[in-house]
Scaffold this motif. Structure first.
Motif, PDB file in Angstrom:
ATOM      1  N   SER A 148     -20.502 -12.070 -13.067  1.00  0.00           N
ATOM      2  CA  SER A 148     -19.482 -12.326 -14.077  1.00  0.00           C
ATOM      3  C   SER A 148     -18.481 -11.186 -14.132  1.00  0.00           C
ATOM      4  O   SER A 148     -18.849 -10.000 -14.051  1.00  0.00           O
ATOM      5  CB  SER A 148     -20.140 -12.512 -15.442  1.00  0.00           C
ATOM      6  N   LEU A 149     -17.216 -11.539 -14.296  1.00  0.00           N
ATOM      7  CA  LEU A 149     -16.178 -10.522 -14.438  1.00  0.00           C
ATOM      8  C   LEU A 149     -16.252  -9.847 -15.795  1.00  0.00           C
ATOM      9  O   LEU A 149     -15.565  -8.836 -16.016  1.00  0.00           O
ATOM     10  CB  LEU A 149     -14.796 -11.146 -14.246  1.00  0.00           C
ATOM     11  N   ALA A 150     -17.063 -10.384 -16.707  1.00  0.00           N
ATOM     12  CA  ALA A 150     -17.200  -9.751 -18.013  1.00  0.00           C
ATOM     13  C   ALA A 150     -18.060  -8.498 -17.941  1.00  0.00           C
ATOM     14  O   ALA A 150     -18.039  -7.687 -18.867  1.00  0.00           O
ATOM     15  CB  ALA A 150     -17.812 -10.738 -19.009  1.00  0.00           C
ATOM     16  N   GLN A 151     -18.828  -8.319 -16.873  1.00  0.00           N
ATOM     17  CA  GLN A 151     -19.676  -7.146 -16.717  1.00  0.00           C
ATOM     18  C   GLN A 151     -19.025  -6.159 -15.768  1.00  0.00           C
ATOM     19  O   GLN A 151     -18.187  -6.526 -14.943  1.00  0.00           O
ATOM     20  CB  GLN A 151     -21.044  -7.541 -16.173  1.00  0.00           C
ATOM     21  N   ARG A 169      -9.216  -8.895 -10.652  1.00  0.00           N
ATOM     22  CA  ARG A 169      -9.324  -8.269 -11.963  1.00  0.00           C
ATOM     23  C   ARG A 169      -8.385  -8.901 -12.989  1.00  0.00           C
ATOM     24  O   ARG A 169      -8.538  -8.668 -14.189  1.00  0.00           O
ATOM     25  CB  ARG A 169      -9.027  -6.775 -11.847  1.00  0.00           C
ATOM     26  N   GLU A 205     -12.438 -13.379 -18.158  1.00  0.00           N
ATOM     27  CA  GLU A 205     -13.794 -12.865 -18.061  1.00  0.00           C
ATOM     28  C   GLU A 205     -14.837 -13.951 -17.840  1.00  0.00           C
ATOM     29  O   GLU A 205     -15.984 -13.650 -17.489  1.00  0.00           O
ATOM     30  CB  GLU A 205     -14.149 -12.077 -19.325  1.00  0.00           C
ATOM     31  N   ASP A 206     -14.477 -15.226 -18.060  1.00  0.00           N
ATOM     32  CA  ASP A 206     -15.457 -16.290 -17.834  1.00  0.00           C
ATOM     33  C   ASP A 206     -15.542 -16.687 -16.366  1.00  0.00           C
ATOM     34  O   ASP A 206     -16.268 -17.624 -16.025  1.00  0.00           O
ATOM     35  CB  ASP A 206     -15.149 -17.506 -18.695  1.00  0.00           C
TER      36      ASP A 206
END
Length: 880
Positions: free
Chosen positions: A337-340, A409, A413-414
């Motif tokens: 995940s891009l949230a991490q 980037r 984030e999902d």
């Protein structure tokens, strides 16, 4: 069902009751699968039955009789089986769909997913599982292309396959008659279909009566004439979660697609349910693409729907429980995940940690370039819901991977990013593609690793193309990078005689290339200003705007130095020592080759390969990420040689050829100065330098050896340089012997004054000053007798003035006047009259500093060895 299982067990007994493991080896199915087939709990698929029978040596009439028993084993309502209508006799849509069910039954009722996968790879397929599911259940009309593909993959295994092979023209005509005769509206409308799906593991009914019953209840009108819109099924990757959601959605449709309020009331009215989910929870259980948090809620919704659809609640509850547990414990879909926080180095973005400056950030600051706009458009479209592909094509180290990372980037984030690597990139990509969820970046850096022209890579490319155009799988974003030559290999059409190994790869990548220039433009660098010292270093030292190559290549070169084989590392250390001690950048190969012995242990030297030098040069000259190798060959032209004329070039240089030189890469040179500062090179380094170093390097190397206390090596370098015409080296040689062995100084002064070149005014001046300081009057006169005033060059006025002064001090008035007159006539700059010395303007000579301290001379009269020990006595005769 029980009778059919008994028939299978009887067949096995007649074959001698072979173990299931032995049967599994013959038919390709696992032993547990074969054991379940004859237990009577469910009707096995026909392909399993066929494998079971053949493992028991059944054939011919026995197989036909077994097929009849298998078909009769299904618990169809009213005992009705799908009815076969020859395609020439089909006139209405219900007949066509029932015939499709007959073909499905004939090939063993495989899952729709497996049925769709039977389409040959590399061909466009119109078989989409969700669409086919709707067609077979009567929720939508089949398209012409879907029908033809369905017949092609199902009729081949059907028991009545011989009746199905009527050719595409016959099926096409049947489809047209069904469309014309089965609907009276201009626009397609949902047609009646099966009465509803059965619990998992049972075959769907397709009886003729179900087609006349008025259509699926899910599409019937609500009171008041309003049309009911059922919930949508979530788009998920293959796995337990998708199986759970499909099962729940299947019973939801069979129950008539009740509203959330109706279903919530039904759950509340049933006291024996384990949970009491409200409307929002029920919506999430049926439509959310996640595992229901509470197992009791999922089971309660399933049981309420099963009772409404007349399914078996107990069996359905058990199945939902098992799928919920499997989905709960199943590994997550591929991707991070891009949230991490993510480490860009794990995605093969080049680090810059090996530069001279260390910095806390893992990557240098990013400088946007013109091509980033095109890349950003593809990424923005994916974020908006449209799948896409972007392939950056550029030379090594041009910044492709870093640009892809910066683009990722910018996604929400999902999103996830998936980088398949192990066990091999292609195997990982092929195995995980089917599990990729929507909103995933498929990171295929160096695409040639995934698209190598093999059959497996072509199948992967075809499946990836299908995923990109399947709405339920998207949005997906494929990001890749390639070198130009590899891009050309993948997208170029083969010759007329050669096989085309990249059909699918070309279709996947073509029209998606974005060119990445290998260097930054002036406009791109104009506004670059950042405190990151690595970027400032690259801006300072990179050649011709190759900023990214410098940032990417410097760490790689540093690692190649650290992990170099012993013999290659010895060559590098010799080159580093030569440069830090003042040698010219172009280092003769014989110098490095002979010096390398001193940097190796006895074992390393004795066990060297006969071609160690060639192997070492191959390692050291290999480019790294767009930068040249640790050593780069430079060719010195011999006098009389014209480029392009002469003999053929040699593949490998001769180690005894002084015209072959190598240059140390500047990054390693700067790092090496710091890393090896204060270290004393071995004896082999100095001996090889005296034999092979350039004339212009001998004096500075002699000074370095003298400063390190290696007096004998310094004397050898000075003598070699003086013998080749370096007068300043001769002066240093005399000065050295005056300090080490004054008894031999007179002899040395005699040799130098007799053979010293007279063209260098600096050297002649220095030699005269040294001879005068040493009291060598006879050698002074010997040197003046050779008339240096007539031979020195006149291009340096300061040197000429200094020579005039020392000659005036020594009383050489005639030569002083001759040199002054000669300079006045030929000099480039007028000589000030006040600077013309005369006999009345004699001054003391400029003192020559003696670098050797008195303490060092007393303790080590003859200098020291590289290991620090005192050198043994040596004389003029010991020098060569």
């Amino acid at each position: 069902m029980v009778e059919f299982a008994h028939r299978l067990r009887l067949l096995r007994e007649q074959a001698g009751s072979p173990p299931y493991e032995a049967m599994a080896k013959q038919c390709g199915f696992s032993a547990p699968t074969l054991a379940r087939a004859d237990q009577g709990r469910s009707v096995p698929r026909w392909d399993v039955v066929l494998g079971y029978a053949r493992a028991c040596a059944a054939e011919g009439e026995a197989l036909r009789e077994l097929n009849e028993r298998w078909r009769s084993a299904f618990p169809h309502p009213g005992g009705a089986l799908p009815f076969w209508t020859a395609p020439r006799d089909i006139g209405r849509m219900p007949q066509l769909i029932e015939t499709m069910h007959y073909l499905w039954m004939g090939c063993g009722y495989p899952s729709l997913r497996d049925l769709c996968r039977r389409q040959p790879p590399g061909l466009p397929s119109h078989l989409v599982r969700s669409t086919l599911n709707d067609v077979l259940r009567g929720f939508r009309l089949p398209s012409r292309a879907l029908l033809l593909d369905y017949v092609a993959v199902s009729a081949a295994d059907a028991d009545e396959g011989r009746h199905a092979h009527h050719g595409t023209e016959v099926w096409d005509a049947a489809w047209q008659r069904a469309m014309d005769g089965g609907t009276q509206q201009s626009a397609p409308r949902p047609f009646p279909g099966p009465a509803g799906p059965l619990p998992h593991g049972q075959a769907p009914s397709a009886g003729r009566a179900s087609f006349e019953a008025g259509g699926p209840p899910a599409l019937r009108a609500l009171p008041g004439g309003r049309s009911r819109r059922p919930l949508s099924s979530p788009a998920l990757a293959p796995g337990p979660l998708r199986d759970l959601k499909e099962l729940l959605y299947e019973v939801y449709l069979a129950a008539g697609a009740p509203t959330l309020s109706e279903l919530a009331e039904a759950v509340a009215d049933q006291d024996d349910l384990p949970g009491a989910p409200a409307r929002d929870t029920i919506r999430r259980v049926l439509s959310a693409p996640v595992v229901p948090p509470n197992q009791a809620d999922a089971v309660s919704v399933a049981v309420a729907l099963a009772r409404r659809a007349a399914w078996d609640p107990g069996k359905l509850a058990e199945r939902v429980h098992d799928l919920w547990m499997a989905a709960r414990t199943a590994p997550a879909a591929p991707g991070k995940s891009l949230a991490q926080p993510l480490n860009p180095l794990a995605f093969e973005v080049h680090s810059a940690s090996g530069l001279e400056h260390e910095y806390s950030g893992s990557l240098p600051s990013y400088v946007r370039r013109d091509f980033d706009t095109a890349l950003g458009n593809v990424v923005a479209a994916a974020a908006a819901g449209r799948s896409g592909v972007a392939v950056l094509v550029g030379t090594a180290g041009s910044g492709k991977t870093r640009a892809l990372w910066e683009a990722v980037r910018t996604l929400p984030e999902d999103w996830k990013v998936w980088h398949p690597l192990a066990p091999t990139p292609l195997e990982a990509a092929a195995a995980g593609l089917g599990s990729v969820e929507p909103k995933t970046v498929i990171w295929l850096n160096e695409a040639q690793r995934y698209l190598d022209g093999s059959r497996a890579s072509e199948q992967f490319a075809a499946e990836l193309r299908t995923a990109l155009v399947t709405p339920s799988r998207g949005p997906l974003l494929v990001l890749s990078a390639l070198w130009p030559e590899r891009w050309n290999t993948l997208v170029s059409q083969p010759g007329a005689s050669g096989p085309d190994q990249h059909v699918q790869a070309r279709a996947l990548l073509a029209e998606h290339a974005i060119s990445v220039p290998e260097r930054f433009t002036g406009a791109e660098l104009a506004d670059v200003a950042h405190p990151d010292p690595r970027l400032r270093e690259a801006l300072r030292f990179a050649i011709d705007g190759h900023i990214t190559q410098y940032l990417a290549g410097a760490p790689a070169l540093a690692q190649r130095y650290e992990y170099a084989p012993p013999h290659a590392r010895a060559l590098l250390n010799a080159a580093i020592d030569a440069r830090r001690l003042g040698a010219h950048p172009h280092l003769p190969l014989p110098w490095l080759a002979e010096a390398a012995a001193g940097y190796l242990t006895d074992t390393e030297w004795d066990t060297r390969d006969e071609i160690w030098l060639e192997q070492s040069l191959e390692y050291l000259t290999q480019p790294c990420n767009g930068l040249p190798g640790l050593l780069t060959r430079t060719r010195s032209r011999r006098r009389g040689h014209l480029p392009g004329r002469g003999g053929p070039a040699r593949a490998l240089p001769r180690p005894d050829d002084d015209s072959v030189t190598y240059q140390l890469v500047d990054i390693l040179e700067r790092r090496g100065r710091t890393k090896r500062d204060g270290l004393v090179p071995p004896i082999d380094f100095w001996a090889a330098a005296a034999s092979h170093a350039h004339l212009g390097d001998l004096l500075v190397l002699g000074d370095a050896a003298r400063d390190l206390g290696l007096l004998r090596d310094a004397a050898q370098l000075y003598r070699t340089a003086a013998a080749q015409g370096d007068t300043r080296a001769g002066a240093q040689l005399v000065l050295l012997f005056n300090s080490v062995d004054p008894a031999q100084a007179d002899r040395v002064a005699q040799w130098v004054s007799a053979f010293a070149a007279l063209c260098d005014p600096h050297g002649v001046t220095q030699l005269l000053e040294v001879l005068q300081e040493a009291g060598s009057d006879r050698q002074v006169q010997q040197l003046l007798a050779r008339d240096p005033a007539a031979h020195v060059e006149l291009d340096d006025p300061g040197a000429v003035v200094r020579l005039l002064r020392i000659m005036g001090t020594l009383g050489a008035e005639q030569q002083t006047a001759a040199l002054a007159a000669r300079y006045t006539m030929y000099g480039s700059v007028p000589l000030p009259e006040s600077e013309v010395p005369s006999a009345q303007h004699r001054t003391r000579p400029v003192p020559v500093p003696v670098v050797l301290g008195q303490e060092l001379v007393q303790r080590y009269r003859y200098g020291r060895e590289p290991d620090g020990s005192a050198a043994a006595p040596w004389t003029w005769e010991d020098l060569t």
